[in-house]
Write a protein that holds these residues in place. Sequence first.
Motif, mmCIF file in Angstrom:
data_model
loop_
_atom_site.group_PDB
_atom_site.id
_atom_site.type_symbol
_atom_site.label_atom_id
_atom_site.label_comp_id
_atom_site.label_asym_id
_atom_site.label_seq_id
_atom_site.Cartn_x
_atom_site.Cartn_y
_atom_site.Cartn_z
ATOM 1 N N GLY A 176 46.770 -30.151 146.057
ATOM 2 C CA GLY A 176 45.491 -29.778 145.499
ATOM 3 C C GLY A 176 45.527 -29.447 144.013
ATOM 4 N N ILE A 177 44.334 -29.169 143.476
ATOM 5 C CA ILE A 177 44.149 -28.929 142.055
ATOM 6 C C ILE A 177 43.377 -27.628 141.875
ATOM 7 C CG2 ILE A 177 42.950 -29.758 139.985
ATOM 8 C CD1 ILE A 177 43.483 -32.597 140.972
ATOM 9 N N GLY A 178 43.899 -26.743 141.072
ATOM 10 C CA GLY A 178 43.226 -25.473 140.800
ATOM 11 C C GLY A 178 42.413 -25.536 139.528
ATOM 12 N N PRO A 179 41.606 -24.502 139.235
ATOM 13 C CA PRO A 179 40.737 -24.488 138.045
ATOM 14 C C PRO A 179 41.494 -24.628 136.731
ATOM 15 C CG PRO A 179 40.125 -22.747 139.582
ATOM 16 C CD PRO A 179 41.419 -23.314 140.078
ATOM 17 N N LYS A 180 42.732 -24.105 136.665
ATOM 18 C CA LYS A 180 43.506 -24.159 135.421
ATOM 19 C C LYS A 180 44.579 -25.245 135.471
ATOM 20 C CE LYS A 180 42.752 -19.282 134.339
ATOM 21 N NZ LYS A 180 43.397 -17.979 134.015
ATOM 22 N N TYR A 181 44.399 -26.190 136.365
ATOM 23 C CA TYR A 181 45.385 -27.255 136.565
ATOM 24 C C TYR A 181 45.511 -28.131 135.317
ATOM 25 C CZ TYR A 181 47.423 -31.544 138.518
ATOM 26 O OH TYR A 181 48.209 -32.648 138.771
ATOM 27 N N LYS A 182 46.728 -28.530 135.024
ATOM 28 C CA LYS A 182 46.995 -29.492 133.960
ATOM 29 C C LYS A 182 48.102 -30.427 134.434
ATOM 30 C CE LYS A 182 44.488 -28.154 130.299
ATOM 31 N NZ LYS A 182 43.644 -27.194 130.996
#
Length: 335
Positions: free
Chosen positions: A266-272
């Motif tokens: 998955g991908i979080g809000p601060k993902y890069k």
Amino acid sequence: MDTRDPQSYNDHHTHSCRRASFHNYKAPCTYMITITKDPSAPDFSSLTGIPGDASNPPATLLSSTGKIIEQQIIDLNFNVEFTIDAYVLMPDHIHIIWRVKTWLTKDLGYYVGLFKSRCTKIWREKYCIMNAASHPPLFKEKFNDRIGFNEDIVRRLINYTLDNPRRRLMISLWPKLFTMAQQVRILGLVFDVFGNFQLLKHPLISAAVVSSRYTPSQREAFEREWDETIRSKGVLISPFISAAEKELMHRHLNAGGSIIRIIADGIGPKYKPSGAEFELCAQGRCLHIGMPRQSMHKEKLDRSQCLLLNQLAIWIASHPAETMGLIKGALMRRH
């Protein structure tokens, strides 16, 4: 669409303009033809409108040069061999959905060349009063083609063509939108994404899922599909886990193509994304997609999870782009 008697073509084109060696360009078929403006030629159009605003939708305003080109496109419909299903004149390039209705006496490239020459000739005669023949052409040499092997692909090519002004305006109006986490809805399910979410609407998406269980004939069919995606700079989608899938991804990226990588945890809000793929996202050539992250801990992948990710890649590649879209609330929250 009959593609019997395939011809070989000399690979003297630049990579982005290679013709498909397995396809007969004299056969009845539909193509998306892309022709790029010569750097010294005037713009074909300017963009206007606001994406998402029904009262002021994205559109192109044709320049005097663009109007000359448009008339030549319209005139192609009066040729008994061709029908033009859709077209768009962007400032620096044009897309034409060019349907060949009957077997041609010469390759399609011959007729595209005639079209380009006719546009340049009329433009020079009208606007290059002094020594018109010495003026540069309107277009770069060569052209790109994407083959509509069936009507589903043709429909995607048409939608992609007509959606060009909206996509270009979104990139120019909201550049940060493509370098931060967003959300898309795919048939009722919400996914987090990072990068160019418009790749989900690309007309040529192929699932780069490589399996040792493929029969020789299945592997040959998939290899042809992947080669055509690479040739036409389409999109490969996959979690890119196996060595074979990674090799396919690097070959595609080196050829100038784009990828959608499915992120397992998955991908979080601060993902890069890390490394080169962050730069690819900024260039519009990469999208990371995953279900909303449930845990801060990275889980180890097992075989069943890998199979599910592969199935998601296959599903997205085979379903219409209309079933996928940016969630407006996500856009509003971030701007």
